[in-house]
Design an enzyme around this catalytic site. Structure first.
Site: not given
Ligand code: PSU
Ligand code: MN
Length: 311
Positions: A141, A87, A145, A162, A143, A26, A107
């Site tokens: 919120d 993003k 993903d 995470k 994701s 990614e 992702v």
């Molecule tokens: N893993 C990392 N750094 C990142 C991400 C994942 O080490 O920046 C990113 C991935 O692209 C994941 C995104 O899909 O953060 C999720 O963002 P959000 O929580 O806004 O869905």
């Molecule tokens: Mn989000």
């Protein structure tokens, strides 16, 4: 058949057509997850790790409105310098394409584009999930993903979700959507910088071939995405208590600065790197590279249908 709207590098297209192992990578972690120049270096190391383990790397992004699978050196650098780079999660792909934007793909978006290119295995750092909602006045919120895993048959190799997320809630959502969570030599979902603590995995595997076999069975029976989670090496993982203290502060800062939505993950990752004096940054880089290596092994096992050994 590669769709006309998708640009796939010759190397990747040939490997997919020949049934050779390919690993998608990614690009949000390049554009928004890691700081310059660690981002470029890590992306290059991840590609090298895929090659060393016998697969072809395919880093994915939207470049000037063109969804691209397999980036050139110049495209890597454009993303890494993040000048006006979007993003893009799944919902943003149409906008990025129609408006001619350059975007790091999360992702969810990377899974969608990998699948369109015929790639089945994808490596990242950590997946997104359900964010913690300490404040009930804030919106839920979750994701995309998670929802992409529910509908796109790609195996995502990661270090869990995470540790900035609500991990029990994330695991429950994955179960709801029928997404298997495979633990690579672990019974517990790793929590990204922290080796464990994410809750129980749905299936433990000891080898890349076992992971490939489970994923194949899942897809054969009408399943879609799956996760293969690998804990970070002990020496580089961040101790759980140290992480918790830094996280507590980063969350308070995000709240004070009113940072929400897609800006939340990049903000927290960046503050954690500062608050741990680079420990989370080093851990993040290391886990991306080791996930790329494992993903290459799984892609190779999927390509050859290697029988399960070591079980
Ligand atoms: N893993 C990392 N750094 C990142 C991400 C994942 O080490 O920046 C990113 C991935 O692209 C994941 C995104 O899909 O953060 C999720 O963002 P959000 O929580 O806004 O869905
Ligand atoms: Mn989000």
């Amino acid at each position: 058949m590669i769709p006309s709207w998708l640009k796939v590098s010759d190397e990747v297209a040939t490997a997919v057509a020949d049934g050779r192992p390919v690993v998608a990578l990614e690009s949000t972690l390049i554009s928004h997850g890691l700081p310059w120049p660690a981002n470029l270096g890590t992306a290059q190391k991840a590609e090298a790790a895929v090659r060393e383990n016998g697969a072809v790397p395919a880093t994915i992004a939207v470049v000037a409105g063109r969804p691209t699978v397999g980036l050139s050196d110049g495209e890597f650098e454009t993303l890494a310098r993040a000048d006006g780079v979007w993003k893009a999660s799944r919902r943003d792909l149409g906008g990025a394409v129609a408006l001619g934007k350059t975007a790091g793909t999360t992702v969810s978006a990377t899974m969608a584009l990998a699948h369109a290119a015929g790639i089945r295995v994808f490596a990242t750092g950590g997946i997104g999930g359900a964010h913690k909602e300490a404040d009930p006045t804030q919106p839920l919120d979750i994701s995309s993903d998670i929802t992409e895993l529910a509908r796109t048959p790609v195996l995502v190799v990661c270090a869990g979700a995470k540790s900035i997320l609500d991990l029990p809630q994330t695991l429950e959502l994955l179960e709801t959507f029928g997404v298997p969570v495979l633990g690579y030599r672990t019974d517990e979902l790793p929590a990204f910088y922290v080796r464990a603590g994410g809750g129980p995995v749905s299936c433990r595997v000891e080898t890349a071939a076992m992971a490939a076999a489970v994923f194949s069975s899942h897809v054969q029976m009408g399943g879609f995405g799956a996760i293969l989670a690998q804990p970070l090496d002990q020496e580089i993982a961040v101790p759980a208590d140290e992480f918790a203290a830094a996280m507590h502060r980063a969350e308070a800062e995000a709240k004070a600065a009113n940072v929400t939505g897609p800006k939340s993950t990049p903000f927290l990752l960046s503050r954690l790197a500062d608050l741990t004096v680079g420990k989370t940054l080093a851990a993040n880089q290391a886990l991306i590279v080791s996930n790329a290596s494992l993903a290459a092994e799984v892609a190779a096992a999927l390509a050859t249908g290697t029988p399960i050994t070591g079980s």
